[in-house]
Write a protein that holds these residues in place. Structure first.
Motif, PDB file in Angstrom:
ATOM      1  N   THR A   1       1.009  -1.273  -0.031  1.00  0.00           N
ATOM      2  CA  THR A   1      -0.072   0.090   0.017  1.00  0.00           C
ATOM      3  C   THR A   1       0.953   1.224  -0.047  1.00  0.00           C
ATOM      4  O   THR A   1       1.735   1.361   0.827  1.00  0.00           O
ATOM      5  CB  THR A   1      -1.144  -0.007   1.278  1.00  0.00           C
ATOM      6  OG1 THR A   1      -1.700  -1.330   1.183  1.00  0.00           O
ATOM      7  CG2 THR A   1      -1.895   1.100   1.311  1.00  0.00           C
TER       8      THR A   1
ATOM      9  N   GLN B   1      -3.262   3.478  -1.643  1.00  0.00           N
ATOM     10  CA  GLN B   1      -3.581   2.885  -3.082  1.00  0.00           C
ATOM     11  C   GLN B   1      -2.826   1.681  -2.983  1.00  0.00           C
ATOM     12  O   GLN B   1      -1.623   1.635  -2.660  1.00  0.00           O
ATOM     13  CB  GLN B   1      -3.308   3.750  -4.176  1.00  0.00           C
ATOM     14  CG  GLN B   1      -3.244   2.929  -5.533  1.00  0.00           C
ATOM     15  CD  GLN B   1      -3.282   3.714  -6.729  1.00  0.00           C
ATOM     16  OE1 GLN B   1      -3.243   5.270  -6.708  1.00  0.00           O
ATOM     17  NE2 GLN B   1      -2.903   3.128  -7.846  1.00  0.00           N
TER      18      GLN B   1
ATOM     19  N   THR C   1      -9.999   7.598 -12.123  1.00  0.00           N
ATOM     20  CA  THR C   1      -9.459   7.637 -10.570  1.00  0.00           C
ATOM     21  C   THR C   1     -10.125   8.189  -9.613  1.00  0.00           C
ATOM     22  O   THR C   1     -11.307   8.877  -9.890  1.00  0.00           O
ATOM     23  CB  THR C   1      -8.192   8.351 -10.734  1.00  0.00           C
ATOM     24  OG1 THR C   1      -8.402   9.576 -11.169  1.00  0.00           O
ATOM     25  CG2 THR C   1      -7.081   7.484 -11.776  1.00  0.00           C
ATOM     26  N   ASP C   2      -9.814   8.356  -8.427  1.00  0.00           N
ATOM     27  CA  ASP C   2     -10.461   8.874  -7.157  1.00  0.00           C
ATOM     28  C   ASP C   2      -9.670  10.165  -6.687  1.00  0.00           C
ATOM     29  O   ASP C   2      -8.680  10.336  -6.850  1.00  0.00           O
ATOM     30  CB  ASP C   2     -10.275   7.863  -6.178  1.00  0.00           C
ATOM     31  CG  ASP C   2     -11.175   6.525  -6.276  1.00  0.00           C
ATOM     32  OD1 ASP C   2     -12.258   6.619  -6.891  1.00  0.00           O
ATOM     33  OD2 ASP C   2     -10.430   5.494  -6.001  1.00  0.00           O
TER      34      ASP C   2
ATOM     35  N   SER D   1     -10.355  11.145  -0.948  1.00  0.00           N
ATOM     36  CA  SER D   1     -11.460  10.067  -1.136  1.00  0.00           C
ATOM     37  C   SER D   1     -11.617   9.431   0.109  1.00  0.00           C
ATOM     38  O   SER D   1     -10.439   9.118   1.035  1.00  0.00           O
ATOM     39  CB  SER D   1     -11.221   9.089  -2.166  1.00  0.00           C
ATOM     40  OG  SER D   1     -12.069   8.338  -2.351  1.00  0.00           O
ATOM     41  N   ASP D   2     -12.897   8.855   0.490  1.00  0.00           N
ATOM     42  CA  ASP D   2     -13.190   8.196   1.781  1.00  0.00           C
ATOM     43  C   ASP D   2     -13.122   6.874   1.688  1.00  0.00           C
ATOM     44  O   ASP D   2     -13.128   6.033   2.431  1.00  0.00           O
ATOM     45  CB  ASP D   2     -14.351   8.561   2.194  1.00  0.00           C
ATOM     46  CG  ASP D   2     -15.646   8.551   1.338  1.00  0.00           C
ATOM     47  OD1 ASP D   2     -15.399   8.021   0.239  1.00  0.00           O
ATOM     48  OD2 ASP D   2     -16.836   8.888   1.641  1.00  0.00           O
ATOM     49  N   LYS D   3     -12.571   6.398   0.321  1.00  0.00           N
ATOM     50  CA  LYS D   3     -12.359   5.009   0.065  1.00  0.00           C
ATOM     51  C   LYS D   3     -11.011   4.423   0.995  1.00  0.00           C
ATOM     52  O   LYS D   3     -10.321   5.381   1.141  1.00  0.00           O
ATOM     53  CB  LYS D   3     -12.053   4.571  -1.260  1.00  0.00           C
ATOM     54  CG  LYS D   3     -13.479   4.975  -2.229  1.00  0.00           C
ATOM     55  CD  LYS D   3     -13.052   4.447  -3.700  1.00  0.00           C
ATOM     56  CE  LYS D   3     -14.311   4.645  -4.615  1.00  0.00           C
ATOM     57  NZ  LYS D   3     -14.018   4.559  -6.083  1.00  0.00           N
ATOM     58  N   PRO D   4     -11.339   3.108   1.579  1.00  0.00           N
ATOM     59  CA  PRO D   4     -10.159   2.644   2.031  1.00  0.00           C
ATOM     60  C   PRO D   4      -8.845   2.631   1.349  1.00  0.00           C
ATOM     61  O   PRO D   4      -7.682   2.782   1.625  1.00  0.00           O
ATOM     62  CB  PRO D   4     -10.547   1.401   2.663  1.00  0.00           C
ATOM     63  CG  PRO D   4     -11.755   0.899   2.068  1.00  0.00           C
ATOM     64  CD  PRO D   4     -12.382   2.340   1.466  1.00  0.00           C
ATOM     65  N   ASN D   5      -8.912   2.296  -0.012  1.00  0.00           N
ATOM     66  CA  ASN D   5      -7.806   1.953  -0.929  1.00  0.00           C
ATOM     67  C   ASN D   5      -8.157   2.681  -2.345  1.00  0.00           C
ATOM     68  O   ASN D   5      -8.305   2.182  -3.266  1.00  0.00           O
ATOM     69  CB  ASN D   5      -7.732   0.598  -1.255  1.00  0.00           C
ATOM     70  CG  ASN D   5      -7.173  -0.213   0.088  1.00  0.00           C
ATOM     71  OD1 ASN D   5      -7.922  -0.839   0.492  1.00  0.00           O
ATOM     72  ND2 ASN D   5      -6.068   0.106   0.493  1.00  0.00           N
ATOM     73  N   PRO D   6      -8.018   3.881  -2.248  1.00  0.00           N
ATOM     74  CA  PRO D   6      -8.069   4.728  -3.440  1.00  0.00           C
ATOM     75  C   PRO D   6      -7.499   4.646  -4.483  1.00  0.00           C
ATOM     76  O   PRO D   6      -6.115   4.208  -4.277  1.00  0.00           O
ATOM     77  CB  PRO D   6      -8.550   6.408  -2.969  1.00  0.00           C
ATOM     78  CG  PRO D   6      -7.483   6.244  -1.856  1.00  0.00           C
ATOM     79  CD  PRO D   6      -7.846   5.090  -1.038  1.00  0.00           C
TER      80      PRO D   6
END
Length: 457
Positions: A65, A70, A218-219, A223-228
């Motif tokens: 990571t 990412q 792409t994010d 971004s609030d995604k755990p793995n953008p």
């Protein structure tokens, strides 16, 4: 590097009134890489391991990571670039090493689209893409991708210069994006072409067109995604600078992970050009300011000259992992990013002095005539020399215009001769110690030549 080995405590930004900056390979990454990689070399010394070892232990690897969350894919080849230079780095007496990573594509949630239109005309397949080809070889890449995807021979594929009339917008030539983004659009257009072709010849398909489109999703930042996914792909590099006993650059080794090298010769050229550009950034180039205004002229900026260039060894590392554009990852910018910190570390190994600013001081390349922080002043004899040279060229061209048709000058300057261009065949246009002049109006050449000399004075 692996995010488990890093932590960010504080971030700051400064506002200045300095002149606006133009494009430079890396867009700010060259400066941050110089700071980070220099600190990493100092950390390696403090813990008692080599600059190579500290990087190899902490190099980001597939499935790990990044600091932004990412997860990197199988094309991640930083460790492989380190392995490619290890033997030469460890065997050199005065050597410095640095690594870099660089995104391919704009990323961070910004729309990033490649578009290609294939058009069949007169038994040939034309490639139309509104992407600026500024020397990076995009036309060659697109032709190779189309030939690979369609199976057509090279003579049946034509790359058309970009225009705003019939070429779809393929975005900016920046962010090392065109090979990947527009290359994938070309591949997708070829799939449509193949589906429609069946057993027909190109002559039977005359007038048909096929449109390929690729959006690199792409994010956005934050971004609030755990793995953008901040970028669709990254390139990686390790460079090694080796000094001779005289303190001058003896060799620079540049190992670059490019995913898939569509055109290896073009990749090597990009590596060599980027490395030389950053040699000037590291050793000779300065942009002195006084009250936010530049004080130097073009000729006194310290651009790296041809006679300063050492041996440059380009090492291409190919590691598959991405599906787009046959796995190709652009490298237009990363070639310049790790050069300066590698050179700085080589000088530390040479004389034991840490250098934390650019251009580096106390090297054989530091120009004594133009002291650090001052722009210097061109020598007074250069102005009349420029005018004399301009007059000389102008007289030669006026003489040439009477002996050759317009825009096909036969020109001799100090033994360098170029036959009329209109009589030259394509195979004979490779000039060795010759001067080639191409312009829409021959009368403008003396003016252009004089303006070029005037930049120096």
């Amino acid at each position: 590097y692996s995010s488990a080995a890093s932590d960010v405590y504080k971030r700051q930004a400064w506002y200045t009134n300095n002149p606006p900056a133009g494009a430079f390979r890396g867009f700010g990454v060259t400066q941050t890489c110089f700071a980070i990689e220099t600190l990493l070399n100092e950390m390696a010394e403090k813990v008692g391991i080599s600059p190579w070892e500290i990087r190899y232990r902490n190099a980001i690897r597939p499935g790990q990571t990044l600091p932004n969350g990412q997860i990197v894919d199988d094309s991640t080849g930083l460790a492989e670039t380190l392995e490619a230079v290890k033997e030469q780095f460890e065997s050199a007496k005065y050597a410095g090493l640095a690594c870099a990573m660089k995104n391919a594509g704009v990323g961070v949630g910004i729309p990033d689209t490649g578009r290609v239109r294939l058009y069949v005309k007169d038994g040939k397949l034309e490639i139309h893409a509104g992407a600026s080809c500024i020397g990076q070889g995009l036309g060659t890449v697109l032709v190779q991708i189309v030939c690979e995807a369609t199976g057509l021979p090279r003579e049946q594929v034509v790359y058309m210069p970009a225009n705003t009339y019939d070429s779809p917008d393929s975005g900016t030539t920046s962010g090392s994006r065109q090979t990947l983004i527009t290359g994938e659009a070309a591949r997708r257009a070829c799939l449509l072409f193949n589906d429609a072709r069946y057993d027909r010849s190109l002559s039977e398909m005359d007038g048909e067109e096929y449109y390929g489109h690729y959006l690199a999703r792409t994010d956005p930042l934050g971004s609030d995604k755990p793995n953008p996914v901040s970028h669709v792909a990254y390139g990686y590099a390790t460079q090694v600078a080796i000094l001779g006993e005289d303190g001058r650059l003896q060799k620079l080794i540049a190992a670059h992970d490019v995913g898939k090298a569509v055109n290896p010769l073009s990749v090597e050229g990009q590596i060599e050009g980027g490395v030389v550009m950053s040699m000037g950034f590291a050793l000779t180039e300065a942009y002195p300011l006084e009250n936010c205004k530049p004080t130097a002229k073009y000729g006194t900026l310290g651009l790296f000259r041809a006679d300063m260039i050492p041996e440059v060894q380009a090492i291409i590392v190919e590691k598959p992992g991405i599906r787009q554009a046959y796995g190709a990852i652009g490298l237009g910018e990363i070639t310049s990013i790790p050069t300066a910190p590698a050179i700085a570390e080589a000088y530390y190994q040479f004389d034991g002095k840490r250098r934390h600013s650019l251009p580096l001081t106390d090297t054989p390349y530091e120009p004594p005539a133009f002291p650090r922080g001052g722009g210097g002043r061109a020598k007074p004899f250069l102005a009349p020399a420029a005018m004399a040279a301009g007059a000389f060229v102008s007289a030669r061209l006026r003489r040439a215009e009477t002996a050759a048709p317009p825009c096909a000058p036969s020109l001799t300057i100090r033994g360098m001769r170029q036959a009329p261009i209109q009589n030259a065949t394509a195979g004979k246009r490779q000039m060795l110690a010759r001067l080639t002049i191409r312009t829409s109006q021959c009368a403008g050449i003396p003016v252009l030549f004089f303006v070029w000399l005037s930049f120096y004075v």
